[in-house]
Design a protein around this motif. Structure first.
Motif, PDB file in Angstrom:
ATOM      1  N   HIS A  51       0.863  -1.186   0.000  1.00  0.00           N
ATOM      2  CA  HIS A  51       0.000   0.000   0.000  1.00  0.00           C
ATOM      3  C   HIS A  51       0.896   1.232   0.000  1.00  0.00           C
ATOM      4  CE1 HIS A  51      -2.482   3.154   2.113  1.00  0.00           C
ATOM      5  NE2 HIS A  51      -3.213   2.838   1.052  1.00  0.00           N
ATOM      6  N   ASP A  52       0.721   2.115  -0.991  1.00  0.00           N
ATOM      7  CA  ASP A  52       1.537   3.336  -1.074  1.00  0.00           C
ATOM      8  C   ASP A  52       3.029   3.048  -0.947  1.00  0.00           C
ATOM      9  OD1 ASP A  52      -0.427   5.135  -1.554  1.00  0.00           O
ATOM     10  OD2 ASP A  52      -0.594   5.874   0.517  1.00  0.00           O
ATOM     11  N   ASN A  53       3.504   2.088  -1.698  1.00  0.00           N
ATOM     12  CA  ASN A  53       4.926   1.706  -1.697  1.00  0.00           C
ATOM     13  C   ASN A  53       5.418   1.090  -0.394  1.00  0.00           C
ATOM     14  OD1 ASN A  53       5.398   2.519  -4.374  1.00  0.00           O
ATOM     15  ND2 ASN A  53       5.596   4.653  -3.696  1.00  0.00           N
ATOM     16  N   GLU A  54       4.518   0.847   0.555  1.00  0.00           N
ATOM     17  CA  GLU A  54       4.942   0.171   1.780  1.00  0.00           C
ATOM     18  C   GLU A  54       4.530  -1.298   1.689  1.00  0.00           C
ATOM     19  OE1 GLU A  54       3.461   1.837   5.435  1.00  0.00           O
ATOM     20  OE2 GLU A  54       4.837   0.577   6.633  1.00  0.00           O
ATOM     21  N   ARG A  55       5.482  -2.180   1.900  1.00  0.00           N
ATOM     22  CA  ARG A  55       5.224  -3.617   1.769  1.00  0.00           C
ATOM     23  C   ARG A  55       4.976  -4.255   3.121  1.00  0.00           C
ATOM     24  NH1 ARG A  55       9.495  -7.014  -1.338  1.00  0.00           N
ATOM     25  NH2 ARG A  55       7.950  -7.998  -2.665  1.00  0.00           N
ATOM     26  N   PHE A  56       3.898  -5.012   3.187  1.00  0.00           N
ATOM     27  CA  PHE A  56       3.572  -5.778   4.386  1.00  0.00           C
ATOM     28  C   PHE A  56       3.716  -7.247   4.039  1.00  0.00           C
ATOM     29  CE2 PHE A  56       1.749  -2.279   6.834  1.00  0.00           C
ATOM     30  CZ  PHE A  56       1.532  -1.335   5.833  1.00  0.00           C
TER      31      PHE A  56
END
Ligand SMILES: [Zn+2]
Length: 201
Positions: A51-56
């Motif tokens: 999400h928005d370049n943040e990886r979970f």
């Protein structure tokens, strides 16, 4: 109930989705998912939700009261987030191949030795299957394994089909398998190994 994309497309690796619920900051439900939840002797998928370049990182996937829940490694995802999902395909493909192979072997044991499968555990580096085999011998088992490898060498198609309960009950072999399933299921998803006229399992 989230849409289980893996039911119709076993090869889907990337898709867009929306977060519909978040519990304890790390249990995520999506409107649609191809992450397979642990069950049926098969391990769960892993991979990433971005999400928005943040990886979970998705560390566990389970099915709880009809919802597929994804456990992620850190907080941050919110209800309504539009996300990109990505399967750890190497892991999933190992599981798929083991699963298909285990169906082949169990079919051969059923046909040749009237042996029924009594347990099954797919793991990433090996898979265990238990059979109720009356006259076991390593030589006999080796023959069955060779037959399975011959069939695998034919590179047969594996296809998905949907069938009504009535049609399933008309087919003796399918009816036998359906006996152990909940009675309220009216449509069955059938995975076929082999061609229509020459079905292996
Ligand atoms: Zn199966």
């Amino acid at each position: 109930m989230s849409d289980a994309l893996y039911m119709d497309d076993s090869y889907l690796k990337n898709w867009d989705a929306k977060v519909v619920s978040v519990k304890e900051d790390k249990y995520i439900v999506l409107d649609k998912t191809a992450f397979y939840p642990k069950g049926g002797g098969q391990p769960c998928d892993e991979g990433y939700i971005t999400h928005d370049n943040e990886r979970f990182k998705v560390v566990y996937v389970g099915k709880f009261s009809d919802e597929i829940s994804h456990e992620v490694d850190k907080p941050g995802l919110k209800v309504g987030d539009l996300v990109k999902c990505e399967l750890d395909w190497e892991r999933r493909y190992i599981c798929m191949r083991y699963h298909t192979a285990s169906h082949l072997i169990s079919n051969i044991l059923y046909r040749r030795a009237d042996a029924k499968i009594t347990g099954n555990q797919i793991e990433l580096d090996k898979t265990r299957m238990d059979f109720s085999m009356e006259d076991y011998s390593p030589e006999r088992l080796k023959e069955f394994i060779d037959e399975a490898n011959d069939i695998i060498g034919q590179n047969l198609p594996v296809t998905i089909d949907y069938m009504s309960k009535d049609k399933v009950l008309q087919n003796p072999e399918l009816a036998r398998l359906a006996m152990g399933l909940p009675k309220n299921i009216n449509e069955f998803r059938i995975v076929k190994i082999g061609n229509i006229d020459e079905q292996v399992d």
